[in-house]
Motif scaffolding. Structure first.
Motif, PDB file in Angstrom:
ATOM      1  N   MET A 168       2.091 -11.755   2.757  1.00  0.00           N
ATOM      2  CA  MET A 168       2.907 -10.962   1.846  1.00  0.00           C
ATOM      3  C   MET A 168       2.090 -10.432   0.677  1.00  0.00           C
ATOM      4  SD  MET A 168       4.393 -11.325  -1.419  1.00  0.00           S
ATOM      5  CE  MET A 168       4.792 -13.044  -1.681  1.00  0.00           C
ATOM      6  N   ILE A 169       1.241 -11.273   0.085  1.00  0.00           N
ATOM      7  CA  ILE A 169       0.438 -10.841  -1.058  1.00  0.00           C
ATOM      8  C   ILE A 169      -0.470  -9.688  -0.666  1.00  0.00           C
ATOM      9  CG2 ILE A 169      -1.397 -11.544  -2.647  1.00  0.00           C
ATOM     10  CD1 ILE A 169      -0.117 -14.347  -2.673  1.00  0.00           C
ATOM     11  N   VAL A 170      -1.107  -9.797   0.499  1.00  0.00           N
ATOM     12  CA  VAL A 170      -1.983  -8.726   0.974  1.00  0.00           C
ATOM     13  C   VAL A 170      -1.184  -7.439   1.178  1.00  0.00           C
ATOM     14  CG1 VAL A 170      -3.449  -7.954   2.873  1.00  0.00           C
ATOM     15  CG2 VAL A 170      -3.634 -10.301   2.034  1.00  0.00           C
ATOM     16  N   CYS A 171      -0.024  -7.536   1.807  1.00  0.00           N
ATOM     17  CA  CYS A 171       0.803  -6.356   2.064  1.00  0.00           C
ATOM     18  C   CYS A 171       1.284  -5.719   0.765  1.00  0.00           C
ATOM     19  CB  CYS A 171       2.012  -6.729   2.927  1.00  0.00           C
ATOM     20  SG  CYS A 171       1.632  -7.152   4.635  1.00  0.00           S
ATOM     21  N   THR A 172       1.708  -6.541  -0.193  1.00  0.00           N
ATOM     22  CA  THR A 172       2.241  -6.023  -1.453  1.00  0.00           C
ATOM     23  C   THR A 172       1.181  -5.247  -2.223  1.00  0.00           C
ATOM     24  OG1 THR A 172       3.783  -7.888  -1.611  1.00  0.00           O
ATOM     25  CG2 THR A 172       3.344  -6.658  -3.633  1.00  0.00           C
ATOM     26  N   VAL A 173      -0.012  -5.812  -2.315  1.00  0.00           N
ATOM     27  CA  VAL A 173      -1.096  -5.127  -3.025  1.00  0.00           C
ATOM     28  C   VAL A 173      -1.495  -3.850  -2.278  1.00  0.00           C
ATOM     29  CG1 VAL A 173      -3.489  -5.297  -3.800  1.00  0.00           C
ATOM     30  CG2 VAL A 173      -1.942  -7.244  -4.088  1.00  0.00           C
ATOM     31  N   ALA A 174      -1.553  -3.918  -0.955  1.00  0.00           N
ATOM     32  CA  ALA A 174      -1.927  -2.743  -0.166  1.00  0.00           C
ATOM     33  C   ALA A 174      -0.905  -1.624  -0.334  1.00  0.00           C
ATOM     34  CB  ALA A 174      -2.050  -3.125   1.313  1.00  0.00           C
ATOM     35  N   LEU A 175       0.370  -1.962  -0.337  1.00  0.00           N
ATOM     36  CA  LEU A 175       1.406  -0.944  -0.512  1.00  0.00           C
ATOM     37  C   LEU A 175       1.358  -0.342  -1.916  1.00  0.00           C
ATOM     38  CD1 LEU A 175       4.327  -2.694   1.383  1.00  0.00           C
ATOM     39  CD2 LEU A 175       3.233  -0.545   2.024  1.00  0.00           C
ATOM     40  N   ARG A 176       0.996  -1.178  -2.910  1.00  0.00           N
ATOM     41  CA  ARG A 176       0.877  -0.630  -4.276  1.00  0.00           C
ATOM     42  C   ARG A 176      -0.320   0.314  -4.355  1.00  0.00           C
ATOM     43  NH1 ARG A 176       0.867   1.844  -8.040  1.00  0.00           N
ATOM     44  NH2 ARG A 176       1.698   1.436 -10.142  1.00  0.00           N
ATOM     45  N   VAL A 177      -1.358   0.059  -3.593  1.00  0.00           N
ATOM     46  CA  VAL A 177      -2.494   0.991  -3.525  1.00  0.00           C
ATOM     47  C   VAL A 177      -2.028   2.333  -2.961  1.00  0.00           C
ATOM     48  CG1 VAL A 177      -4.695   1.473  -2.395  1.00  0.00           C
ATOM     49  CG2 VAL A 177      -4.263  -0.793  -3.366  1.00  0.00           C
ATOM     50  N   ILE A 178      -1.215   2.280  -1.915  1.00  0.00           N
ATOM     51  CA  ILE A 178      -0.692   3.512  -1.317  1.00  0.00           C
ATOM     52  C   ILE A 178       0.144   4.286  -2.323  1.00  0.00           C
ATOM     53  CG2 ILE A 178       0.850   4.418   0.460  1.00  0.00           C
ATOM     54  CD1 ILE A 178      -0.060   2.126   2.261  1.00  0.00           C
ATOM     55  N   VAL A 179       0.981   3.584  -3.093  1.00  0.00           N
ATOM     56  CA  VAL A 179       1.785   4.243  -4.136  1.00  0.00           C
ATOM     57  C   VAL A 179       0.871   4.953  -5.137  1.00  0.00           C
ATOM     58  CG1 VAL A 179       3.292   3.822  -6.123  1.00  0.00           C
ATOM     59  CG2 VAL A 179       3.778   2.731  -3.935  1.00  0.00           C
ATOM     60  N   ALA A 180      -0.251   4.322  -5.465  1.00  0.00           N
ATOM     61  CA  ALA A 180      -1.187   4.921  -6.429  1.00  0.00           C
ATOM     62  C   ALA A 180      -1.794   6.214  -5.897  1.00  0.00           C
ATOM     63  CB  ALA A 180      -2.294   3.926  -6.769  1.00  0.00           C
ATOM     64  N   LEU A 181      -1.834   6.385  -4.572  1.00  0.00           N
ATOM     65  CA  LEU A 181      -2.416   7.581  -3.973  1.00  0.00           C
ATOM     66  C   LEU A 181      -1.418   8.740  -3.890  1.00  0.00           C
ATOM     67  CD1 LEU A 181      -4.424   5.920  -1.049  1.00  0.00           C
ATOM     68  CD2 LEU A 181      -5.281   6.656  -3.291  1.00  0.00           C
ATOM     69  N   VAL A 182      -0.142   8.433  -4.097  1.00  0.00           N
ATOM     70  CA  VAL A 182       0.893   9.472  -4.049  1.00  0.00           C
ATOM     71  C   VAL A 182       0.844  10.288  -5.338  1.00  0.00           C
ATOM     72  CG1 VAL A 182       3.387   9.886  -3.925  1.00  0.00           C
ATOM     73  CG2 VAL A 182       2.356   8.047  -2.576  1.00  0.00           C
TER      74      VAL A 182
END
Length: 378
Positions: A168-182
Motif C-alpha cells: 500500500m505504501i508503495v502504491c500510495t507514493v507512486a500514485l501521488r507521483v502520477i498526480v504530480a505529473l498531471v
C-alpha cells in the motif's frame, strides 16, 4: 432563532440548510481517490495471494491496507509536489501502527474508548491551527476510526498485514507521483474538512508547529476546546459500547456521532438536517439497489459511485456527501455478496438515535454563548 438572533420560518431554514455551498464540486479528487482504492486493492490482494493467503477471508485481510491507503492518498492531495509526497508517505506509514492499535483495542471496551477519545483530541489539537492542519487532523482520526468500526484486520496474521501495508505504501507514493505529473489545472485538489476559512488574524504561538501554523484567534480556540471535549466524550463512550456489545446498531450510531460531533466543528441544526436528509435518500437509493441489483460484483459499481460522491460533495453539499458515504458504508458493511435488508432496516433508526445522542452531548457541553445547536443562515 438563527445564530444572529433572527427569527425565520422553519421551512425557510430547512430550504437554506439543504442548499449547496458556493464552492466547486471536487469530482477529480473523488475519482482520484476511487482509482487509488482500486489500485491498492488489486495490488495488495495479488501480493497476499502470492504469499499464500487462503481465499477465505482474503478481502478482510486486504481492507486495512485499502483504508490506510485511501486516507493517506486523500491527505496527500494539494500543496507542492514535495509536500504531497511527504504527506503520502507519512500518512501511509502512520496508518500501520494506528490500524494495529485499532485491531488490538477493539475487544477491550475501556481501551477502545480511550483510544478513540485520544484520536479525537489529536484531531482537535490540529484544528486549533486552522487549515490545512484541521483537515490533516480529521484524516488521522478517520485512519483510526474506519478500521475500528469495521473490525478490519482482526484475526489476520501479522505477516500478511505487514505485507499488505508495505504494498500500500508503495502504491500510495507512486500514485501521488502520477498526480504530480498531471497539469495543475487538471490535478485533483486538496479536500478541506472545515466549514470556514481560517481568519487572517491567527496568533503566533510557541513551538515549531505553532510558528509555522499559527493558532486561531482566542474566541475560536475556546470554542474548539469545548467542541473537542464533547467529541472525545461522545466518541469515547460510543467506542466502549461498540466494543462491549459488538452490535451492528452501535456501529451505525457511532458513525452518526463522528459525523455530527467532529472535534473541529460545532453541531448546527443545518448539519443535522443535512445528515438526516442524506440518510433518508440513501435508504431509498439502497432499497432500489437491493431490489434491482443482485448481490455480487455489480454492487461494487454502486460502492464506487458512492465513494466519488462522498469526496466530490464533501464541501459542496453535506447532504449529498452523506448520501454517498451511507451507500458505501451499508454495502461495505453488509458485503457485496449479502442482501442489504438487515442493514437498511436499522440504518435510518440508528441515525436518529445517534442524532439524539449528539444533541444531548451538545446540551450538556455547550459551546459559546448558546448552549444548544443553532441554525446557521446566510
Amino acid at each position: 432563532m438563527d445564530e444572529n438572533g433572527d427569527a425565520k420560518p422553519v421551512w425557510s431554514r430547512l430550504t437554506f440548510a439543504l442548499q449547496p455551498e458556493p464552492v466547486p464540486v471536487l469530482l477529480r479528487s473523488g475519482v482520484a481517490v476511487l482509482v487509488d482504492v482500486i489500485v491498492v486493492f488489486v495490488a495488495v490482494r495479488a501480493a497476499l495471494v502470492m504469499a499464500g493467503h487462503p481465499s477465505e477471508g482474503l478481502t478482510h485481510a486486504v481492507l486495512p491496507a485499502v483504508f490506510g491507503g485511501m486516507f493517506a492518498f486523500l491527505g496527500s492531495l494539494g500543496g507542492t509536489t514535495r509536500s504531497g509526497l511527504v504527506r503520502a508517505f507519512a500518512l501511509a506509514a502512520l496508518s500501520v501502527p494506528v490500524t494495529l492499535i485499532a485491531i488490538g483495542v477493539r475487544p477491550l471496551p475501556i481501551a477502545s474508548g480511550l483510544a478513540l477519545a485520544t484520536a479525537a483530541v489529536v484531531a482537535g489539537v490540529f484544528a486549533r491551527h486552522g487549515e490545512p492542519l484541521a483537515t490533516l487532523g480529521s484524516i488521522v482520526l478517520y485512519i483510526y476510526f474506519v478500521p475500528f468500526v469495521f473490525g478490519a484486520g482482526s484475526g489476520v496474521p501479522l505477516g500478511f498485514l505487514w505485507l499488505g501495508f508495505a504494498v500500500m505504501i508503495v502504491c500510495t507514493v507512486a500514485l501521488r507521483v502520477i498526480v504530480a505529473l498531471v497539469p495543475k489545472h487538471r490535478a485533483p485538489v486538496r479536500v478541506r474538512a472545515t466549514d470556514e476559512a481560517s481568519p487572517p488574524d491567527q496568533v503566533q504561538g510557541k513551538g515549531f508547529l505553532s510558528r509555522r501554523f499559527p493558532l486561531l484567534p482566542g474566541p475560536q480556540l475556546a470554542r474548539l476546546r469545548r467542541t473537542t471535549l464533547r467529541s472525545a466524550i461522545g466518541l469515547g463512550i460510543g467506542a466502549i459500547v461498540v466494543s462491549a456489545t459488538r452490535d451492528h446498531n452501535a456501529v451505525w450510531v457511532l458513525m452518526t456521532l463522528i459525523a455530527l460531533l467532529p472535534p473541529g466543528l460545532p453541531l448546527t441544526i443545518n448539519r443535522l438536517v443535512q445528515r438526516l436528509a442524506g440518510t433518508v435518500v440513501a435508504m431509498v437509493a439502497l432499497t432500489v439497489v437491493d431490489a434491482t441489483i443482485p448481490p455480487g460484483a455489480l454492487r461494487l459499481l454502486v460502492l464506487g459511485v458512492g465513494l466519488v460522491l462522498t469526496i466530490a460533495y464533501v464541501r459542496r453539499s453535506y447532504a449529498l456527501s452523506v448520501l454517498g458515504i451511507s451507500m458505501v458504508a451499508v454495502i461495505a458493511y453488509s458485503q457485496v455478496q449479502a442482501p442489504l435488508g438487515e442493514a437498511l432496516l436499522w440504518r435510518g433508526f440508528d441515525t436518529l438515535v445517534g442524532a439524539v445522542i449528539a444533541i444531548i452531548v451538545t446540551l450538556l457541553i455547550p459551546v459559546g454563548k448558546r448552549p444548544k445547536p443553532v441554525w446557521t443562515t446566510g
